[in-house]
Design an enzyme around this catalytic site. Structure first.
Site, short mmCIF file in Angstrom:
data_model
loop_
_atom_site.label_atom_id
_atom_site.label_comp_id
_atom_site.label_asym_id
_atom_site.label_seq_id
_atom_site.Cartn_x
_atom_site.Cartn_y
_atom_site.Cartn_z
N SER A 163 0.86 -1.18 0.00
CA SER A 163 0.00 0.00 0.00
C SER A 163 0.89 1.22 0.00
CB SER A 163 -0.88 0.00 1.27
OG SER A 163 -1.54 1.23 1.45
N TYR A 176 -2.92 -1.58 10.09
CA TYR A 176 -2.78 -1.69 8.63
C TYR A 176 -1.39 -1.22 8.20
CZ TYR A 176 -4.14 -1.06 3.69
OH TYR A 176 -4.23 -1.11 2.32
#
Length: 277
Positions: A163, A176
């Site tokens: 990401s 995350y």
């Protein structure tokens, strides 16, 4: 498409087989379709069920069936099964059965992932473990279930989805961020050790992508941003708008193809400039 010596057109991954996790919808489905458009057959897996603590609607068996329908409409073969990336033995079974049916494995796209957003002090050990187990251990499981097939076939390409938050942390996303930074490190570690076997390993780092996950998280983010608005600058990108999943799939296709034959251990940001400052 590429032009062969006889003047005919061939797909950029013609005759190859790709294994894709999280393939029922979103980026995973887009990867399956983009690779199929360029000649690959597909082994697809998705949990197709709720994951504990995740607030947005999960993918379903019907979503996975729709991925199958769309790949077959491109006249490509696909083997699709339901499995959880947290379960290494289940993944091995899916991959082994897919290779037995399709004959080989050349490309791996470790795409499956989840997100749960909240302020740092609200994360519990259970939530952190769920995210790490899915996003990071799930990626490790994906490589462990597939790498020997690539080695046996003489090489291949593994593309792991991190990401933008695996290069620059995002607000309200502690667990995350942990998981996606981990994927960045896992990628480089596998890339070093698998290079001698002609297996390339790279990571892609999407910014904002229009997927069911992103749509489902927006209400939570809208609430959280008022708690600490000074952090919103972390989300700034240079190119305005929100990407479609196909933009990430185009990068996955390039990394899967022979066009990137000397690219390994690389972290490729597709984020409109978000991670540049």
């Amino acid at each position: 498409m590429v032009i062969k010596e006889d003047g005919t057109m061939a797909g950029r991954v013609e005759g190859k087989v790709a294994f894709i996790t999280g393939a029922a919808r979103g980026q995973g489905r887009a990867h399956a379709l983009r690779l199929a458009e360029e000649g690959a057959d597909i082994i697809a897996v998705d949990i197709a069920a709720p994951v504990e603590g995740v607030v947005y609607a999960p993918a379903t068996k019907e979503d996975l069936d729709e991925t199958v329908r769309q790949v077959e409409a491109l006249d490509r073969r696909i083997v699709a099964e339901i499995a959880d990336v947290r379960d290494l033995e289940a993944l091995k079974g899916v991959v082994d059965r897919g290779v037995a049916q399709l004959g080989r494995l050349d490309i791996v796209a470790g795409n499956a992932g989840i997100d749960i957003m909240m302020p740092w002090h609200q994360f519990t050990p259970e939530i952190v473990r769920t995210i790490i187990d899915t996003n990071l251990i799930g990626v490790w499981n994906t490589v462990m279930a597939t790498a020997h097939h690539l080695i046996d076939g003489g090489g291949g390409s593994i593309i792991l989805t991190s990401s933008a938050n695996g290069l620059k942390a995002g607000p309200f996303n502690l667990a995350y961020n942990m998981s996606k930074y981990g994927v960045t490190g896992v990628t480089k570690s596998f890339a070093m050790e698998l290079a001698k076997d002609h297996v390339r390993v790279n990571s892609v780092h999407p910014g904002g992508v229009d997927t069911p996950m992103a749509q489902g998280l927006m209400p939570d983010f809208d609430t959280l941003k008022d708690d600490n608005p000074n952090l919103l600058g972390m989300m700034t990108q240079w190119i305005p708008g929100v990407m479609e999943p196909r933009e990430i799939s185009n990068a996955v296709l390039w990394l899967a193809s022979d066009e990137s034959a000397w690219v390994t251990g690389h972290a490729l940001a597709i984020d409109g400039g978000m991670t540049q400052y």
